[in-house]
Design a protein around this motif. Sequence first.
Motif, PDB file in Angstrom:
ATOM      1  N   MET A  16     -16.788  24.831  -0.673  1.00 55.58           N
ATOM      2  CA  MET A  16     -15.413  25.134  -0.267  1.00 55.58           C
ATOM      3  C   MET A  16     -14.400  24.561  -1.255  1.00 55.58           C
ATOM      4  O   MET A  16     -13.351  25.144  -1.507  1.00 55.58           O
ATOM      5  CB  MET A  16     -15.139  24.569   1.131  1.00 55.58           C
ATOM      6  N   ILE A  17     -14.735  23.391  -1.824  1.00 56.70           N
ATOM      7  CA  ILE A  17     -13.821  22.737  -2.764  1.00 56.70           C
ATOM      8  C   ILE A  17     -13.778  23.469  -4.103  1.00 56.70           C
ATOM      9  O   ILE A  17     -12.701  23.713  -4.665  1.00 56.70           O
ATOM     10  CB  ILE A  17     -14.240  21.270  -2.981  1.00 56.70           C
ATOM     11  N   PHE A  18     -14.951  23.846  -4.617  1.00 56.45           N
ATOM     12  CA  PHE A  18     -15.018  24.372  -5.980  1.00 56.45           C
ATOM     13  C   PHE A  18     -15.044  25.893  -6.089  1.00 56.45           C
ATOM     14  O   PHE A  18     -14.557  26.445  -7.082  1.00 56.45           O
ATOM     15  CB  PHE A  18     -16.252  23.813  -6.695  1.00 56.45           C
ATOM     16  N   LEU A  19     -15.618  26.586  -5.106  1.00 61.23           N
ATOM     17  CA  LEU A  19     -15.822  28.028  -5.264  1.00 61.23           C
ATOM     18  C   LEU A  19     -14.517  28.792  -5.455  1.00 61.23           C
ATOM     19  O   LEU A  19     -14.464  29.758  -6.225  1.00 61.23           O
ATOM     20  CB  LEU A  19     -16.583  28.591  -4.058  1.00 61.23           C
ATOM     21  N   THR A  20     -13.470  28.363  -4.778  1.00 59.92           N
ATOM     22  CA  THR A  20     -12.198  29.079  -4.881  1.00 59.92           C
ATOM     23  C   THR A  20     -11.336  28.604  -6.046  1.00 59.92           C
ATOM     24  O   THR A  20     -10.315  29.224  -6.356  1.00 59.92           O
ATOM     25  CB  THR A  20     -11.396  28.920  -3.571  1.00 59.92           C
ATOM     26  N   THR A  21     -11.733  27.504  -6.697  1.00 57.26           N
ATOM     27  CA  THR A  21     -10.912  26.952  -7.789  1.00 57.26           C
ATOM     28  C   THR A  21     -11.631  26.959  -9.135  1.00 57.26           C
ATOM     29  O   THR A  21     -11.069  27.388 -10.144  1.00 57.26           O
ATOM     30  CB  THR A  21     -10.486  25.511  -7.458  1.00 57.26           C
ATOM     31  N   SER A  22     -12.886  26.467  -9.167  1.00 55.00           N
ATOM     32  CA  SER A  22     -13.595  26.307 -10.441  1.00 55.00           C
ATOM     33  C   SER A  22     -14.833  27.177 -10.557  1.00 55.00           C
ATOM     34  O   SER A  22     -15.526  27.132 -11.572  1.00 55.00           O
ATOM     35  CB  SER A  22     -13.992  24.834 -10.629  1.00 55.00           C
ATOM     36  N   GLY A  23     -15.182  27.910  -9.524  1.00 56.20           N
ATOM     37  CA  GLY A  23     -16.376  28.753  -9.594  1.00 56.20           C
ATOM     38  C   GLY A  23     -17.609  28.032  -9.071  1.00 56.20           C
ATOM     39  O   GLY A  23     -17.546  26.904  -8.567  1.00 56.20           O
ATOM     40  N   TRP A  24     -18.765  28.683  -9.228  1.00 56.92           N
ATOM     41  CA  TRP A  24     -19.997  28.183  -8.629  1.00 56.92           C
ATOM     42  C   TRP A  24     -20.710  27.119  -9.456  1.00 56.92           C
ATOM     43  O   TRP A  24     -21.519  26.361  -8.939  1.00 56.92           O
ATOM     44  CB  TRP A  24     -20.958  29.346  -8.365  1.00 56.92           C
ATOM     45  N   ARG A  25     -20.432  27.028 -10.751  1.00 59.03           N
ATOM     46  CA  ARG A  25     -21.194  26.110 -11.616  1.00 59.03           C
ATOM     47  C   ARG A  25     -21.018  24.632 -11.247  1.00 59.03           C
ATOM     48  O   ARG A  25     -22.010  23.886 -11.166  1.00 59.03           O
ATOM     49  CB  ARG A  25     -20.832  26.349 -13.088  1.00 59.03           C
ATOM     50  N   PRO A  26     -19.787  24.136 -11.016  1.00 63.20           N
ATOM     51  CA  PRO A  26     -19.647  22.724 -10.632  1.00 63.20           C
ATOM     52  C   PRO A  26     -20.379  22.373  -9.338  1.00 63.20           C
ATOM     53  O   PRO A  26     -20.762  21.207  -9.146  1.00 63.20           O
ATOM     54  CB  PRO A  26     -18.131  22.562 -10.459  1.00 63.20           C
ATOM     55  N   VAL A  27     -20.572  23.352  -8.466  1.00 63.21           N
ATOM     56  CA  VAL A  27     -21.299  23.103  -7.221  1.00 63.21           C
ATOM     57  C   VAL A  27     -22.734  22.682  -7.526  1.00 63.21           C
ATOM     58  O   VAL A  27     -23.322  21.839  -6.832  1.00 63.21           O
ATOM     59  CB  VAL A  27     -21.284  24.369  -6.333  1.00 63.21           C
ATOM     60  N   LEU A  28     -23.312  23.224  -8.599  1.00 59.98           N
ATOM     61  CA  LEU A  28     -24.672  22.879  -9.013  1.00 59.98           C
ATOM     62  C   LEU A  28     -24.701  21.620  -9.877  1.00 59.98           C
ATOM     63  O   LEU A  28     -25.642  20.837  -9.807  1.00 59.98           O
ATOM     64  CB  LEU A  28     -25.303  24.050  -9.762  1.00 59.98           C
ATOM     65  N   TRP A  29     -23.682  21.421 -10.673  1.00 60.25           N
ATOM     66  CA  TRP A  29     -23.620  20.213 -11.517  1.00 60.25           C
ATOM     67  C   TRP A  29     -23.529  18.940 -10.666  1.00 60.25           C
ATOM     68  O   TRP A  29     -23.951  17.868 -11.092  1.00 60.25           O
ATOM     69  CB  TRP A  29     -22.419  20.287 -12.461  1.00 60.25           C
ATOM     70  N   PHE A  30     -22.993  19.064  -9.473  1.00 57.43           N
ATOM     71  CA  PHE A  30     -22.880  17.931  -8.552  1.00 57.43           C
ATOM     72  C   PHE A  30     -24.243  17.286  -8.290  1.00 57.43           C
ATOM     73  O   PHE A  30     -24.334  16.092  -7.995  1.00 57.43           O
ATOM     74  CB  PHE A  30     -22.259  18.423  -7.238  1.00 57.43           C
ATOM     75  N   SER A  31     -25.310  18.068  -8.418  1.00 56.79           N
ATOM     76  CA  SER A  31     -26.661  17.583  -8.107  1.00 56.79           C
ATOM     77  C   SER A  31     -27.197  16.588  -9.135  1.00 56.79           C
ATOM     78  O   SER A  31     -28.270  16.007  -8.933  1.00 56.79           O
ATOM     79  CB  SER A  31     -27.626  18.765  -8.014  1.00 56.79           C
ATOM     80  N   GLY A  32     -26.485  16.367 -10.221  1.00 59.76           N
ATOM     81  CA  GLY A  32     -26.947  15.410 -11.233  1.00 59.76           C
ATOM     82  C   GLY A  32     -26.677  13.962 -10.870  1.00 59.76           C
ATOM     83  O   GLY A  32     -27.154  13.044 -11.569  1.00 59.76           O
ATOM     84  N   ILE A  33     -25.968  13.712  -9.795  1.00 56.86           N
ATOM     85  CA  ILE A  33     -25.600  12.342  -9.409  1.00 56.86           C
ATOM     86  C   ILE A  33     -26.807  11.416  -9.246  1.00 56.86           C
ATOM     87  O   ILE A  33     -26.764  10.256  -9.677  1.00 56.86           O
ATOM     88  CB  ILE A  33     -24.736  12.371  -8.125  1.00 56.86           C
ATOM     89  N   PRO A  34     -27.928  11.843  -8.620  1.00 54.95           N
ATOM     90  CA  PRO A  34     -29.062  10.914  -8.443  1.00 54.95           C
ATOM     91  C   PRO A  34     -29.610  10.341  -9.743  1.00 54.95           C
ATOM     92  O   PRO A  34     -30.220   9.258  -9.732  1.00 54.95           O
ATOM     93  CB  PRO A  34     -30.124  11.779  -7.748  1.00 54.95           C
ATOM     94  N   LEU A  35     -29.423  11.026 -10.860  1.00 52.47           N
ATOM     95  CA  LEU A  35     -29.931  10.519 -12.135  1.00 52.47           C
ATOM     96  C   LEU A  35     -29.302   9.173 -12.490  1.00 52.47           C
ATOM     97  O   LEU A  35     -29.926   8.348 -13.173  1.00 52.47           O
ATOM     98  CB  LEU A  35     -29.665  11.536 -13.250  1.00 52.47           C
ATOM     99  N   LEU A  36     -28.095   8.946 -12.025  1.00 53.36           N
ATOM    100  CA  LEU A  36     -27.415   7.678 -12.297  1.00 53.36           C
ATOM    101  C   LEU A  36     -28.064   6.518 -11.563  1.00 53.36           C
ATOM    102  O   LEU A  36     -27.873   5.353 -11.928  1.00 53.36           O
ATOM    103  CB  LEU A  36     -25.933   7.781 -11.887  1.00 53.36           C
ATOM    104  N   PHE A  37     -28.843   6.818 -10.528  1.00 58.16           N
ATOM    105  CA  PHE A  37     -29.433   5.774  -9.688  1.00 58.16           C
ATOM    106  C   PHE A  37     -30.909   5.507 -10.005  1.00 58.16           C
ATOM    107  O   PHE A  37     -31.524   4.658  -9.355  1.00 58.16           O
ATOM    108  CB  PHE A  37     -29.293   6.160  -8.214  1.00 58.16           C
ATOM    109  N   ILE A  38     -31.455   6.196 -10.986  1.00 55.92           N
ATOM    110  CA  ILE A  38     -32.871   6.001 -11.334  1.00 55.92           C
ATOM    111  C   ILE A  38     -33.184   4.551 -11.700  1.00 55.92           C
ATOM    112  O   ILE A  38     -34.196   3.995 -11.232  1.00 55.92           O
ATOM    113  CB  ILE A  38     -33.292   6.948 -12.480  1.00 55.92           C
ATOM    114  N   PRO A  39     -32.364   3.858 -12.514  1.00 59.59           N
ATOM    115  CA  PRO A  39     -32.673   2.444 -12.827  1.00 59.59           C
ATOM    116  C   PRO A  39     -32.747   1.563 -11.581  1.00 59.59           C
ATOM    117  O   PRO A  39     -33.580   0.647 -11.513  1.00 59.59           O
ATOM    118  CB  PRO A  39     -31.504   2.024 -13.733  1.00 59.59           C
ATOM    119  N   PHE A  40     -31.912   1.849 -10.586  1.00 57.93           N
ATOM    120  CA  PHE A  40     -31.928   1.057  -9.347  1.00 57.93           C
ATOM    121  C   PHE A  40     -33.160   1.375  -8.506  1.00 57.93           C
ATOM    122  O   PHE A  40     -33.710   0.490  -7.844  1.00 57.93           O
ATOM    123  CB  PHE A  40     -30.648   1.321  -8.554  1.00 57.93           C
ATOM    124  N   MET A  41     -33.607   2.612  -8.532  1.00 55.15           N
ATOM    125  CA  MET A  41     -34.842   2.979  -7.832  1.00 55.15           C
ATOM    126  C   MET A  41     -36.039   2.255  -8.446  1.00 55.15           C
ATOM    127  O   MET A  41     -36.912   1.768  -7.733  1.00 55.15           O
ATOM    128  CB  MET A  41     -35.076   4.491  -7.895  1.00 55.15           C
TER     129      MET A  41
END
Length: 447
Positions: free
Chosen positions: A166-191
């Motif tokens: 809802m936040i991105f589809l009407t403003t930036s398109g569908w791509r940022p909706v998928l890029w959001f999924s990269g967040i867990p990579l930042l937590f790999i060292p803590f895992m």
Amino acid sequence: MTSLSVKNFLEASKFKRFHIGLLLWGLFIISFEGYDLVVFGSVIPSLTKEWGLSPIQAGLMSSYGLFGMMFGSIILSLLADQFGRKPLIITSVIFFSVATFISGCATNATLFSLCRFLAGIGFGGALPSVISLLTEYMPKTNKNKTITLALTGNQVGGILAPLVGMIFLTTSGWRPVLWFSGIPLLFIPFMLKHLPESPIFMLRNGKLDELERTLTKVNPEYRTLMNDNMPEPEMKTGTNKIPFVALFQNKLALTTSLFCIVYFMGLLMIYGLNTWLPKLMQAAGYPLLSSLGFALVLNGGALLGTIVTGVIADKKGSKALITGLYVLGALCLALMGYKSNLFLLYLLIAIAGICTMGNQNLLNAFVSQYYPANVRSTGVGLANGIGRLGGMIGPTMGGMLLSAKAPVIICFIAFALPCVIAALALLGVRKKHEETVVIPPEAELTS
């Protein structure tokens, strides 16, 4: 120190900071897995328009991810029982996060489908290992509650996906909706630092120092508690070293087969609905944003219902509860195809979420406790892997029904029938007895 004494110590322990931390890690991982799974349903209207996809083509694209999940569930789960839960969980997170992020850069359906397949391998590998780790460490009195609470991550992700959409589809398109999924990579060292390994795996591989550090985190007085005469159930000893084969020995064959049927039917409903509910509601005359709202209600109902049913399962047992919810789910799905007022429709969707996605969480907790520790990931993984076949059929079936311009009521009845079949299969699952537990002699290490 034996595997049995460790198991009894962990099951008798009190819910403390260690358990909270493990629960939060499980919730975090499964939430982003759930996001990556459901996000396809949020972007599919945009992809269909931009790339000129037919409903059948879109359904097949979704199925590629589920095809990857089938491989990940079976193969990575087997590897987790052999080489440890922790490295397989982290590998799975990297797989699905990177692949989903890259899919946001895709310029055609072929590359997007390949990314969905690779992400699917990670999806399939993460869930069984996370469930198994929680099953092994959580106190017996809290097991269903904590496992199902962690599994509400599927619904957290399912709610987050349409919200981000809802936040991105009407403003930036569908791509940022998928890029959001990269967040867990930042937590790999803590895992790597904080996620514990399976206690059975550490025992089996002689990692007693690591096991001692982990048990100290559970309770600093673990040595004193384990030296007490804790009752240990009689366990039948097996000699099979291959986890997959053990699933069909010691009277487990029929139950394993029935679990596969239940998962097949359950995931057919879940992925079919998650992929096509917004589109079905559009076909029924609702605008896109309202249709995404129905997806929020579906996942929100599943989230709240999972918490409640987990508490009930710890007190009353799981099998009858799961069976009854499938029957109720069939009724709600069938009624969703009829014209009704908005309040009743939202209520039916919420209950359907409890009886499908919420019930799947409870089923995962039930199955993980049914199998012994040495084949737990393999058992949950096999059932989930076979279930992915149903998950592949669900979106494709929905696409075919929409392409054939089937009435909305027929579409919902088609998703209701698997609920009935799942309930019937569960009735055939035999009660768990101690003789179904197989602990190889090599697991009985001492220190």
